[in-house]
Design a protein around this motif. Structure first.
Motif, PDB file in Angstrom:
ATOM      1  N   SER A  30       0.839  -1.194   0.000  1.00 29.96           N
ATOM      2  CA  SER A  30       0.000   0.000   0.000  1.00 29.96           C
ATOM      3  C   SER A  30       0.874   1.244   0.000  1.00 29.96           C
ATOM      4  O   SER A  30       2.023   1.208   0.410  1.00 29.96           O
ATOM      5  CB  SER A  30      -0.941   0.032   1.210  1.00 29.96           C
ATOM      6  OG  SER A  30      -0.208   0.183   2.408  1.00 29.96           O
ATOM      7  N   SER A  53      -3.512   9.568   1.671  1.00 29.76           N
ATOM      8  CA  SER A  53      -4.190   8.414   1.094  1.00 29.76           C
ATOM      9  C   SER A  53      -5.687   8.673   0.958  1.00 29.76           C
ATOM     10  O   SER A  53      -6.345   8.096   0.084  1.00 29.76           O
ATOM     11  CB  SER A  53      -3.939   7.166   1.942  1.00 29.76           C
ATOM     12  OG  SER A  53      -4.370   7.392   3.274  1.00 29.76           O
ATOM     13  N   ASN A  73      -4.816   5.966  -7.606  1.00 31.38           N
ATOM     14  CA  ASN A  73      -4.414   4.824  -6.794  1.00 31.38           C
ATOM     15  C   ASN A  73      -4.352   3.528  -7.608  1.00 31.38           C
ATOM     16  O   ASN A  73      -3.547   2.647  -7.313  1.00 31.38           O
ATOM     17  CB  ASN A  73      -5.372   4.656  -5.620  1.00 31.38           C
ATOM     18  CG  ASN A  73      -5.252   5.793  -4.620  1.00 31.38           C
ATOM     19  OD1 ASN A  73      -4.170   6.345  -4.417  1.00 31.38           O
ATOM     20  ND2 ASN A  73      -6.370   6.166  -4.014  1.00 31.38           N
ATOM     21  N   ASN A  76      -0.989   3.684  -9.149  1.00 28.76           N
ATOM     22  CA  ASN A  76       0.131   4.030  -8.253  1.00 28.76           C
ATOM     23  C   ASN A  76       0.909   5.215  -8.814  1.00 28.76           C
ATOM     24  O   ASN A  76       2.146   5.188  -8.906  1.00 28.76           O
ATOM     25  CB  ASN A  76       1.056   2.836  -8.047  1.00 28.76           C
ATOM     26  CG  ASN A  76       0.461   1.797  -7.111  1.00 28.76           C
ATOM     27  OD1 ASN A  76      -0.522   2.062  -6.426  1.00 28.76           O
ATOM     28  ND2 ASN A  76       1.042   0.615  -7.095  1.00 28.76           N
ATOM     29  N   TYR A 107       5.488   1.737   7.330  1.00 27.11           N
ATOM     30  CA  TYR A 107       5.751   2.567   6.155  1.00 27.11           C
ATOM     31  C   TYR A 107       7.222   2.968   6.077  1.00 27.11           C
ATOM     32  O   TYR A 107       7.858   3.246   7.080  1.00 27.11           O
ATOM     33  CB  TYR A 107       4.878   3.828   6.204  1.00 27.11           C
ATOM     34  CG  TYR A 107       3.446   3.569   5.793  1.00 27.11           C
ATOM     35  CD1 TYR A 107       2.471   3.303   6.756  1.00 27.11           C
ATOM     36  CD2 TYR A 107       3.074   3.577   4.454  1.00 27.11           C
ATOM     37  CE1 TYR A 107       1.160   3.057   6.389  1.00 27.11           C
ATOM     38  CE2 TYR A 107       1.764   3.332   4.080  1.00 27.11           C
ATOM     39  CZ  TYR A 107       0.817   3.061   5.047  1.00 27.11           C
ATOM     40  OH  TYR A 107      -0.485   2.807   4.676  1.00 27.11           O
TER      41      TYR A 107
END
Length: 121
Positions: A30, A53, A73, A76, A107
């Motif tokens: 993600s 996001s 999204n 990407n 992350y």
């Protein structure tokens, strides 16, 4: 591996427009926040625009009303639409993002290598 590749830079006259793209590929679970930074010769790198996001955006005061950040999204990819460009917008523009490679990892921050934007007559 995560690849971050910017494109769309170039030479444009004052008042003109450019659209930068940043494509993220590789082993990604993600992507969180995405952003564009820039660094002019002799100056520090600065945040130009960011998008979370959830789609919330923020801009540097110097580009508000002229630049628009967006993200796709499914692809990407993050974009930076730059209008009414000024000579002081000349800089190398860098893509920045936070991404998780696997669901069990946190992350990590990634940077692209940059794309040069030159605004000159």
């Amino acid at each position: 591996q995560v690849q971050v590749v910017e494109s769309g830079g170039g030479l444009v006259q004052p008042g003109g427009s450019l659209r930068l793209s940043c494509a993220v590929s590789g082993s990604i679970f993600s992507i969180g926040a995405l952003g564009w930074y820039r660094q002019a010769p002799g100056k520090e790198r600065e945040l130009v625009a960011g998008i979370t996001s959830g789609g919330s955006t923020n801009y540097a005061d110097s580009v508000k009303g002229r630049f628009t950040i967006s993200r796709d999204n499914a692809k990407n990819t993050v974009y930076l639409q730059m209008n009414s460009l000024k000579p002081e917008d000349t800089a190398v523009y860098y893509c920045n993002l936070d991404a998780r490679r696997y669901f069990y990892l946190g992350y990590t921050e990634y940077w692209g290598k940059g794309t040069l934007v030159t605004v000159s007559s």
